[in-house]
Design a protein around this motif. Structure first.
Motif, short mmCIF file in Angstrom:
data_model
loop_
_atom_site.label_atom_id
_atom_site.label_comp_id
_atom_site.label_asym_id
_atom_site.label_seq_id
_atom_site.Cartn_x
_atom_site.Cartn_y
_atom_site.Cartn_z
N VAL A 1 4.36 41.84 -15.42
CA VAL A 1 4.54 42.61 -16.53
C VAL A 1 4.45 41.64 -17.66
O VAL A 1 5.09 40.65 -17.74
N PRO A 2 3.46 41.62 -18.60
CA PRO A 2 3.17 40.82 -19.57
C PRO A 2 4.38 40.35 -20.57
O PRO A 2 5.16 41.17 -20.92
N ARG A 3 4.55 39.02 -20.72
CA ARG A 3 5.97 38.60 -21.34
C ARG A 3 5.69 38.96 -23.15
O ARG A 3 6.59 39.01 -23.78
N GLU A 4 4.33 39.00 -23.40
CA GLU A 4 4.06 39.63 -24.80
C GLU A 4 4.63 40.82 -25.12
O GLU A 4 5.16 41.21 -26.36
N LEU A 5 5.14 41.55 -24.29
CA LEU A 5 5.64 42.99 -24.70
C LEU A 5 7.17 42.71 -24.90
O LEU A 5 7.73 43.26 -25.79
N ASP A 6 7.78 41.83 -24.30
CA ASP A 6 9.16 41.27 -24.66
C ASP A 6 9.15 40.83 -25.88
O ASP A 6 10.07 41.04 -27.00
N GLU A 7 8.16 39.90 -26.39
CA GLU A 7 8.35 39.22 -27.66
C GLU A 7 7.84 40.25 -28.65
O GLU A 7 8.61 40.14 -29.70
N ALA A 8 6.80 41.08 -28.46
CA ALA A 8 6.70 42.24 -29.47
C ALA A 8 7.98 43.08 -29.72
O ALA A 8 8.01 43.45 -30.91
N ALA A 9 8.50 43.42 -28.82
CA ALA A 9 9.78 44.23 -28.90
C ALA A 9 11.12 43.54 -29.54
O ALA A 9 11.67 43.96 -30.43
N LYS A 10 10.99 42.21 -29.42
CA LYS A 10 11.86 41.18 -30.12
C LYS A 10 11.73 41.21 -31.53
O LYS A 10 12.67 41.24 -32.48
N LEU A 11 10.42 41.12 -31.85
CA LEU A 11 9.95 41.30 -33.44
C LEU A 11 10.57 42.41 -34.09
O LEU A 11 10.55 42.25 -35.32
N TRP B 1 15.95 48.42 -20.57
CA TRP B 1 15.96 49.97 -20.00
C TRP B 1 15.06 51.01 -20.42
O TRP B 1 14.39 51.77 -19.80
N THR B 2 14.15 50.68 -21.89
CA THR B 2 13.22 51.38 -22.13
C THR B 2 11.83 50.83 -22.05
O THR B 2 10.95 51.78 -22.10
N ILE B 3 11.79 49.64 -21.84
CA ILE B 3 10.25 49.07 -21.61
C ILE B 3 10.05 48.62 -20.09
O ILE B 3 8.81 49.37 -19.48
N ILE B 4 10.74 47.67 -19.55
CA ILE B 4 10.57 47.04 -18.30
C ILE B 4 10.73 48.09 -17.36
O ILE B 4 9.73 48.13 -16.39
N LEU B 5 11.63 48.81 -17.39
CA LEU B 5 11.92 49.72 -16.14
C LEU B 5 11.00 50.73 -15.84
O LEU B 5 10.62 51.17 -14.87
#
Length: 305
Positions: free
Chosen positions: A192-202, A212-216
Motif C-alpha cells: 500500500v503506497p505511503r503517499e496515501l497516508d501522507e495525503a490523509a495526514k495533510l 480504519w477508513t483507508i488501510i483496512l
C-alpha cells in the motif's frame, strides 16, 4: 442467375490454425497437451475418492467402514437422523463460536501488528519481527503441557480463563496464530503506497482514521485470507481443544467426533462420517464465499517485503 462461390480464405489455403490441427498427429497432441488432461483426471479422482467414500459410509446403515466395498450399496439417512439424539449440534455451535471468535480476533490483532511494523519505525522493530519468525518454527502442540499448567493456575485467579473454558481456548488460539499472520499481512501492508497516508495526514486525519477508513479497505483481500485460514485451522484443531476442554457439553466437533471412534470395539463410523460430512459444509461455504480473495491475498504480499 448463377451464383459464384465465395473464394477460399487466404487465397485458397486453409487458416494456419486449421492446418496445424490437421498436421498434428494423435501422438504429438498427447505429448504436448493430452498428458496434462490425464494428470488432471488422475489428480481429481485421487482427491475425490476419499470424499465419495466418506459420503457413501455416512449413507450406509452398517455403521462400519469395512462392511462393504461397494459404494452406495444402500442409501439411508438413518445416521443423519441419529445425530439429533446426540450432542453433535451442541458441538457444532461450540466450534462455530470458537472459530468465528478466533478468526475475528486474529484479523484484528494481526492487522494492527502488521500496520505498526509496516508504517512505524521504532526501537526493537527488526528484533520483534525476527522473534515472531523464530517462534513460528515451533508447533503450538509442543507447548500443550505448558498451556495446561498455565491455564490450571490462571483458573484459580480468573475462572473464565481457566481450564474447560471456551474463552481460554480462543485466547490460546490467538496467541499461537499471531506471529505467522502478522508476517503474512506485513508483506501485504507494504504494497500500500505511503503517499496515501501522507495525503490523509495533510487533510487532518489521525493514525486511527487512516488505519480504519483507508488501510483496512485496501488490504481487504489479505484480511479475508487470514480469516479463512484461521477459521479452517481452528475448526478442525484437536490437540489443544482436547487438553483445554474437559466437559462434553463444551467440546468442539473434532473432540466430539473423535470420541465416537476412539474405542475400536464400539466405534460408530456411521455417525462419525455423517457428522464429518455436515461439519465440512460451513468451511466449504466460507471458502466459496471468499475464494475471489484467496489468490490475490496470498500472492500480492510476496512481491514487496
Amino acid at each position: 442467375m448463377a451464383t459464384t462461390a465465395a473464394p477460399p480464405a487466404l487465397g485458397g489455403r486453409l487458416p494456419a490454425a486449421a492446418t496445424e490441427r490437421r498436421r498434428r498427429s494423435p501422438g504429438r497432441w498427447f505429448s504436448e497437451l493430452g498428458w496434462r488432461h490425464v494428470v488432471g483426471v488422475v489428480a481429481v479422482v485421487y482427491a475425490a475418492f476419499p470424499l465419495v467414500y466418506v459420503l457413501s459410509a455416512s449413507l450406509s446403515e452398517n455403521g462400519t467402514l469395512t462392511g462393504s466395498n461397494t459404494l452406495f450399496a444402500d442409501v439411508s439417512t438413518a445416521n443423519y437422523a441419529q445425530l439429533g439424539a446426540t450432542m453433535f449440534w451442541t458441538w457444532t455451535v461450540n466450534t462455530i463460536v470458537v472459530a468465528v471468535a478466533t478468526s475475528v480476533g486474529t484479523v484484528l490483532m494481526g492487522a494492527a501488528a502488521a500496520y505498526a511494523f509496516s508504517r512505524f519505525r521504532f526501537t526493537g522493530r527488526r528484533a520483534g519481527l525476527t522473534s515472531l519468525l523464530v517462534l513460528q518454527m515451533f508447533p503450538q502442540m509442543l507447548a500443550f503441557v505448558a498451556i495446561f499448567l498455565l491455564l490450571l493456575g490462571l483458573g484459580d485467579v480468573v475462572p473464565a480463563l481457566g481450564l474447560d473454558s471456551k474463552v481460554a481456548l480462543v485466547a490460546v488460539y490467538l496467541g499461537g496464530a499471531l506471529g505467522v499472520n502478522t508476517f503474512l499481512m506485513y508483506g501485504f501492508f507494504n504494497t500500500v503506497p505511503r503517499e496515501l497516508d501522507e495525503a490523509a495526514k495533510l487533510d487532518g486525519a489521525t493514525h486511527a482514521q487512516i488505519y480504519w477508513t483507508i488501510i483496512l479497505r485496501l488490504v481487504a483481500p489479505i484480511l479475508a485470507v487470514v480469516a479463512l485460514l484461521s477459521f479452517i485451522s481452528t475448526f478442525g484443531e484437536f490437540i489443544v481443544a482436547r487438553v483445554v476442554l474437559s466437559s462434553e457439553s463444551r467440546w468442539t466437533l473434532a473432540v466430539g467426533l473423535y470420541g465416537w471412534v476412539s474405542s475400536l470395539r464400539e466405534a460408530n463410523w456411521g455417525l462419525f462420517t455423517a457428522g464429518a460430512v455436515i461439519s465440512a459444509l460451513p468451511v466449504l461455504a466460507l471458502f466459496l464465499y471468499l475464494q475471489k480473495y484467496i489468490v490475490g491475498g496470498l500472492t500480492a504480499g510476496s512481491v514487496k517485503g
